[in-house]
Design a protein around this motif. Sequence first.
Motif, short mmCIF file in Angstrom:
data_model
loop_
_atom_site.label_atom_id
_atom_site.label_comp_id
_atom_site.label_asym_id
_atom_site.label_seq_id
_atom_site.Cartn_x
_atom_site.Cartn_y
_atom_site.Cartn_z
N MET B 1 0.83 -1.20 0.00
CA MET B 1 0.00 0.00 0.00
C MET B 1 0.87 1.26 0.00
O MET B 1 0.55 2.27 0.59
CB MET B 1 -0.94 0.01 1.19
CG MET B 1 -0.27 0.02 2.57
SD MET B 1 -1.48 0.58 3.79
CE MET B 1 -0.56 1.86 4.59
N GLU B 3 1.52 3.16 -2.40
CA GLU B 3 0.92 4.23 -3.20
C GLU B 3 -0.53 3.85 -3.50
O GLU B 3 -0.80 3.04 -4.39
CB GLU B 3 1.71 4.44 -4.49
CG GLU B 3 0.99 5.17 -5.59
CD GLU B 3 0.77 6.65 -5.28
OE1 GLU B 3 1.53 7.45 -5.81
OE2 GLU B 3 -0.16 6.99 -4.51
N ALA B 7 -6.52 3.98 2.29
CA ALA B 7 -5.81 3.28 3.36
C ALA B 7 -6.86 3.01 4.42
O ALA B 7 -7.41 3.94 5.00
CB ALA B 7 -4.68 4.15 3.90
N GLY B 8 -7.16 1.75 4.62
CA GLY B 8 -8.26 1.41 5.50
C GLY B 8 -9.54 1.99 4.93
O GLY B 8 -9.85 1.80 3.76
N GLY B 9 -10.24 2.77 5.74
CA GLY B 9 -11.48 3.36 5.24
C GLY B 9 -11.29 4.78 4.73
O GLY B 9 -12.26 5.43 4.36
N LEU B 10 -10.05 5.25 4.72
CA LEU B 10 -9.81 6.65 4.35
C LEU B 10 -9.45 6.76 2.89
O LEU B 10 -8.68 5.96 2.38
CB LEU B 10 -8.65 7.22 5.17
CG LEU B 10 -8.87 7.51 6.64
CD1 LEU B 10 -7.58 8.05 7.23
CD2 LEU B 10 -9.99 8.49 6.85
N ILE B 12 -7.24 8.69 0.92
CA ILE B 12 -6.13 9.56 1.27
C ILE B 12 -4.93 9.26 0.38
O ILE B 12 -4.69 8.11 0.02
CB ILE B 12 -5.79 9.37 2.77
CG1 ILE B 12 -4.79 10.41 3.25
CG2 ILE B 12 -5.25 7.98 3.06
CD1 ILE B 12 -4.63 10.42 4.76
N GLY B 13 -4.22 10.31 0.02
CA GLY B 13 -3.07 10.11 -0.87
C GLY B 13 -1.79 9.84 -0.10
O GLY B 13 -0.78 10.48 -0.33
N GLN B 14 -1.87 8.91 0.83
CA GLN B 14 -0.68 8.60 1.61
C GLN B 14 0.31 7.83 0.74
O GLN B 14 -0.07 6.98 -0.04
CB GLN B 14 -1.07 7.76 2.82
CG GLN B 14 0.12 7.36 3.67
CD GLN B 14 -0.29 6.66 4.95
OE1 GLN B 14 -0.20 7.22 6.02
NE2 GLN B 14 -0.76 5.44 4.81
N ASP B 15 1.58 8.17 0.90
CA ASP B 15 2.62 7.47 0.13
C ASP B 15 3.82 7.30 1.04
O ASP B 15 4.62 8.20 1.23
CB ASP B 15 2.99 8.30 -1.10
CG ASP B 15 3.97 7.57 -2.00
OD1 ASP B 15 4.62 6.62 -1.51
OD2 ASP B 15 4.08 7.93 -3.18
N LEU B 16 3.90 6.09 1.62
CA LEU B 16 4.93 5.88 2.64
C LEU B 16 6.33 5.92 2.07
O LEU B 16 7.25 6.40 2.70
CB LEU B 16 4.69 4.55 3.36
CG LEU B 16 3.49 4.58 4.28
CD1 LEU B 16 3.28 3.22 4.90
CD2 LEU B 16 3.63 5.64 5.36
N PHE B 18 7.39 7.62 -0.48
CA PHE B 18 7.75 9.02 -0.69
C PHE B 18 8.04 9.71 0.64
O PHE B 18 9.00 10.46 0.79
CB PHE B 18 6.62 9.74 -1.41
CG PHE B 18 6.90 11.18 -1.63
CD1 PHE B 18 7.69 11.60 -2.69
CD2 PHE B 18 6.39 12.14 -0.76
CE1 PHE B 18 7.96 12.93 -2.88
CE2 PHE B 18 6.68 13.49 -0.95
CZ PHE B 18 7.46 13.88 -2.00
N GLN B 19 7.21 9.40 1.62
CA GLN B 19 7.36 10.00 2.94
C GLN B 19 8.73 9.68 3.54
O GLN B 19 9.39 10.54 4.10
CB GLN B 19 6.25 9.49 3.86
CG GLN B 19 6.24 10.11 5.23
CD GLN B 19 5.88 11.59 5.20
OE1 GLN B 19 4.77 11.96 4.86
NE2 GLN B 19 6.82 12.44 5.54
#
Lengths: 149, 173
Positions: B1, B3, B7-10, B12-16, B18-19
């Motif tokens: 996950m 990219e 994520a879960g129920g959200l 969201i443009g989370q990108d670990l 990249f983070q």
Amino acid sequence: MESVLRAIAVYAFLLAIFRITGRRTMAQMTPFDLVLLLIVAEATQQGLVGDDFSVTNAVVVVVTLIGADILVTFLTHRSRVLDRWMNGVPLILIHDGEVIDDRLKKARIDLDDILQQARATQGLERLDQIKYAVLERGGDISIIPRRAG
Amino acid sequence: MSESRHAGGLEIGQDLRFQRRMWAIQRIGWAVMALSILAALLGLFGGAGPLSVAVVGKEEAPISVEQYYRFLRYGAPTTLRVHVDAPPGTGGEVCVWIDREYLESVQVQSVTPEPARVEAGSGRLTYVFDAEIEPGQPTAFTFTLQPEKLGAIGGWVGLEGGPSVRVEQFVYP
């Protein structure tokens, strides 16, 4: 010509340094951070204006700074890659009630910060009432409470 | 996950990935900041500091520059102290010249002590001081200069009819 170069140099420098410091520093601003920010402004001012105190110079510097800002927002709108470098990406700190400790540590955020935000924005009392906590791109923390069931 | 928009129920443009890269770059940035502070303390960005203050020539020589700064900042005044230890010329005058190359990159704001007169020569300015120098009892003249060019500058400083020394400096914007 010099004023434009000065303004661009200062803009780029400040942009870089604020990206490096990380969002944690600027979002939860303490009174001291505010003082620090004022001192930063004072220190940059000299380099920005030089020894030319004319209105023309002030106008040129302001137009350049705002122009640079417009250009950056325009480019970040068009390029997703640049957007991420400029504004970062959101980060989930509490995932489905589960605190992800190493992310908190890396993002320099305490559980207390999350709880404070939960109290302030959602009126939550305990950690277990939080379903999600997300560190947003601007540096603030958003809280999604568990639905009472 | 690494990219995904979810994520879960959200949504969201989370990108670990990249983070993590961002964090790594921030850490490097902090190191760079720490190094810059250190370099600034050492005088690498101009002003005083052990890496900036310099000397050219020997103290026993008829002329030497006993103190100048290698790193300058554009528009910020700096000093250059010329040390003279030579038998005086005729009439108790000491003539120190600065060549044109150097004068094109800096502006001489003042000289202490004040010279009796300044003579324009071919490719140089000669500062004539009224000074009686006994051998072994040296004297010094301080030039206050303001850099007017960016980057590497340099030039010769010399004693009329005597030796000369070369000064090399770098001017930051």
